[in-house]
Design a protein around this motif. Structure first.
Motif: not given
Length: 823
Positions: A152-170
């Motif tokens: 409710e109220g606030v929907k907070a999203l963590d989008v984590d993406l990984i590849s070979r020895a790499k990671a990106r977070s949004f």
């Protein structure tokens, strides 16, 4: 004229059943997502070659898209689109967004038709067509939905993406206009004018400015001091608040009639109201800019904090000041509109420490230092907040620096050098409250005799669980009545390093000593209550261990029914060590005997040793395809391989809330499973995956190799138990359970490598496999291979074995050589 309607009870029941059946059969009427305007509220972020867009449909929009009312079942869809312009494929990790998310088939099962298999299949097909699919190939764009728990109220999203020895977070935040939280009352863009902003580049200047901040919260008029301001946060909003999201903190509602009614219901029913309001406190003449809480056992037990944005900026990053308390109960008072308020743990430094421990696992916390704050208040000269609760403190405020993820425990500097409290300050040292002297009346000889011990690299840890009788003798109260299990630990530090113990890694919902004693307070017995407080607190373990010293005492954990894995996480300055004990619980000796048998199997003769990855792959593909019944009939495909010592594998699964789970046996190597585990959550129902494991004779680089089978019951959390207690049929899509498990343990910080090998072989949906119970399954035929290490492994350090290329090959075969189109 008055009309009286008289109903035949049988007719009413039949009519209600007909309406229910009719509703199930005809209510499924989805529309194309292009007709739903939710994407107009989408947010887009770009990081290097990745463009990620996220949106959250409203409950009404979700019903149009899915054709059923997801909100009525506590579910909410999130739409994700990833455009990958890098030269590597990426995988999206749903567990980072919601560790207890719903698979497409599980969510669809909640809306099955009891009379029409065709209608039920149509719902399943539609849900699966909407689902986001991995991987996101180089040069491709993938999009789709993930069904998560409704917030409710606030929907907070963590989008984590990984590849070979790499990671990106949004990280994204979506607001519900109907939700009224403290932050909705603040215009942060105009909170400070440009002339009021104080830009700081040097740490020495920052330290001085932080010490000048107000000492405490106040009442609205600023005439009375309240709780001490004992926290400072330095970082970008995305890094700070994503850390809270990942650790399960929720924004609170402001006080309103609706919120108060929900709070009262939660209070009377003992439930968890994740958004229960906190009373307004004031800094800079204004109420808190943001309030958040982490619920634990019930509305009576929560950790809550308030935050205010300061005019300070450190190297371009925002600086917040805050206050945190641990609620340990409820009392009546005339100082609030509802005549009740929470009682806080008087040791406010304990709540401060809990937050530091909790956020250490977020992979965003980089550094902790301390500055002078409210000033010391000893146990003998306690202060009081605005509702009359006493508190004592070392007087410091913790300063937390946040950086972009991913960061492991080994990257954290938890012992700052700005302010080092003297040893005698309020019984504290290095910002951590010491326990009082151990009482002479407590003899720990029996505890030491029954303790399990492990020693590595100069650290020695011993642990045991006292029997209920021993517990009553030691504490003078019956802890079992409240579901509290005391765990005795001794940590010996034979190094030159100052280290800290993180009990949050052992039990995220552990009880503080004064919280334990408060539950046994008697009315009108202040002296007796004070004596109980002193006794229980004196038995707690000190969380900081000086060089060449040892500390012993109790952690008050939630009760485990069987033998338990005890993972002791220790951190120092950019250093970490985890040691795992298998501690049997009293009167449940089967666990100890069981693990003795497993350890004997680990060191037995006749093992096949290999150091070569190619040879390992050959050995794994020669393992049996499936489990069997006791009479040898093939049951389910073996779709998981785990490589690691029992402590490494056990710690990884423990950190992700898996626990031992007795279950019906399946057979491999002429014996039932050696281990069976499933996931547990205290706030929401966990994903119902069941993992059975068998130890093989293979050893890879000296580490045991386990083969296993993971599946989930048909319907997942919406499955109905059978009247005769028989096992539920499995969900046919066994690959979904396998993939869920893999990406879940990625967050354990123990998983170092991932690969896939051939297993049962491809089983098409058109010609499914069958189990003796009549259940069916289909699969790409692969088994996931997970290699664990003791060192902390961040998302960006996880490696992929070359075997992974089999995934795309088998996926193309399953899709008939064509890639499916995501919505």
């Amino acid at each position: 004229m008055k009309f009286v309607l008289r109903c035949n009870p049988v007719f009413v029941l039949c009519f209600a059943f007909a309406v229910a059946v009719s509703g199930c059969a005809t209510s499924f009427s989805p529309r194309p997502i292009a007709e739903v305007p939710f994407k107009a509220r989408a947010q887009t972020q770009v990081h290097d070659g990745l463009t990620v867009t996220a949106a959250v449909p409203t409950a009404e929009e979700a019903e149009v898209i899915y054709g059923v009312d997801l909100a009525a079942k506590g579910m909410q869809p999130v739409w994700i689109q990833v455009k990958n312009e890098e030269n590597l494929p990426y995988w999206f990790l749903p567990s980072g967004l919601d560790p207890a998310y719903f698979s497409a088939s599980e969510a669809a099962y909640a809306f099955r038709s009891p009379t029409s298999a065709g209608d039920s299949q149509a719902v399943i097909d539609h849900f699966q067509a909407l689902q986001f699919r991995n991987p996101i190939q180089s040069g491709a764009t993938a999009s789709g939905f993930l069904v998560v728990h409704r917030d409710e109220g606030v929907k907070a999203l963590d989008v984590d993406l990984i590849s070979r020895a790499k990671a990106r977070s949004f990280t994204y935040t979506f607001r519900d206009p109907s939700f009224k939280g403290d932050f909705t009352l603040v215009d942060f863009d105009t909170l400070y004018g440009s002339a009021e902003i104080v830009e700081i580049e040097e740490e020495e200047v920052l330290q001085r400015e932080l010490e000048k901040l107000p000492c405490c919260t106040t009442n609205k008029g600023g005439t009375e001091h309240g709780d001490p301001l004992n926290l400072v946060f330095v970082g970008n909003n995305q890094d700070i608040f994503s850390a809270y999201i990942r650790r399960g903190w929720h924004a609170t509602e402001i006080i309103s009639s609706r919120a108060l009614w929900r709070t009262v219901k939660s209070f009377l029913g003992g439930g968890r109201y994740r958004y229960s309001p906190v009373s307004p406190l004031y800094v800079y003449g204004r109420r808190q800019d943001l309030a958040a809480q982490k619920t634990r056992g019930s509305i009576h037990q929560r950790n809550h904090l308030r935050m205010w944005l300061t005019p300070l900026r450190f190297r371009g990053k925002k600086v917040w000041v805050g206050q945190i308390s641990r609620d340990i109960g409820v009392k009546f008072t005339l100082k609030t509109p509802i005549l009740t308020t929470h009682v806080i743990d008087p040791n406010v430094d304990e709540a401060r420490r809990y937050l530091l421990e909790d956020l250490a696992y977020s992979q965003a916390l980089a550094r902790i230092v301390y500055v002078e704050g409210v000033g010391e208040a000893s146990r003998e000269a306690q202060r009081f907040n605005l509702v009359g609760d006493p508190y004592f403190t070392d007087g410091l405020r913790a300063v937390m620096f946040f950086e972009p993820r991913p960061r492991t425990l080994g990257d954290l500097d938890p012992i700052g050098d700005w302010e080092v409290p003297p040893t005698g300050r309020a019984g504290s040292k290095k910002g951590v409250i010491d326990a009082s002297q151990r009482p002479d009346s407590v003899d720990d000889t029996a505890l030491r005799a029954s303790a399990k011990t492990i020693a590595e690299e100069g650290i020695r840890v011993s642990g045991t669980v006292p029997s209920p009788e021993e517990s009553r003798t030691i504490f003078g109260i019956d802890l079992e009545k409240k579901g509290i299990q005391p765990l005795w630990l001794e940590i010996e530090n034979n190094t030159d390093r100052l280290i800290l113990f993180l009990p949050t890694g052992l039990d995220p919902e552990y009880f503080s000593p004064l919280e334990v004693s408060f539950g046994y307070h008697a009315s009108f017995s202040d002296d007796a209550n004070a004596q109980l407080d002193e006794h229980i607190e004196s038995l707690g373990i000190r969380y900081i261990i000086d060089p060449r010293s040892k500390e012993s005492g109790f952690i008050f954990t939630n009760r485990e029914e069987a033998g338990r894995f005890v993972t002791v996480d220790l951190i120092g300055r950019e250093w970490t060590k985890s040691l795992t004990l298998i501690v049997p619980t009293p009167d449940r000796k089967f666990a100890e005997e069981y693990f003795d048998r497993v350890f004997q199997m680990i060191v037995r003769s006749g093992l096949v040793e290999t150091d070569d990855e190619s040879h390992l792959r050959e050995l794994l593909e020669q393992l049996p395809c499936c489990t069997s019944s006791k009479d040898g009939v093939q049951v389910e495909p073996l779709n998981v391989v785990l490589i690691g010592q029992l402590q490494e594998v056990g710690s990884a699964f423990l950190r992700r809330n898996f626990r031992f789970t007795p279950t019906d046996p399946q057979y491999l190597f002429l014996r039932p499973q050696d281990v069976s585990v499933s996931k547990r959550e205290r706030w929401v129902a966990a994903q119902p995956h069941l993992l059975r494991l068998w130890l093989t004779t293979i050893r890879f680089r000296g580490k045991p190799v386990w083969v296993g089978q993971v599946s989930t019951p048909l319907g997942g959390r919406f499955a109905r138990t059978t009247d005769d207690g028989a096992a539920l049929p499995i969900d046919p899509n066994v690959d979904e359970a396998r993939n869920d498990l893999v990406q879940d343990v990625i967050y354990s910080q123990y998983l170092a490598k991932i690969g896939f090998v051939k297993g049962v072989g491809q089983v098409m949906t058109s010609s499914p496999g069958k189990t003796p119970s009549g259940a069916t399954y289909h699969t790409d035929g692969l088994r996931a291979v997970l290699l664990f290490e003791q060192r902390p492994v961040s998302l960006s350090e996880i490696e992929f074995l070359e075997w992974e290329r089999l995934v795309d090959h088998y996926r193309q075969q399953l899709d008939g050589g064509e890639s499916k189109t995501n919505p």
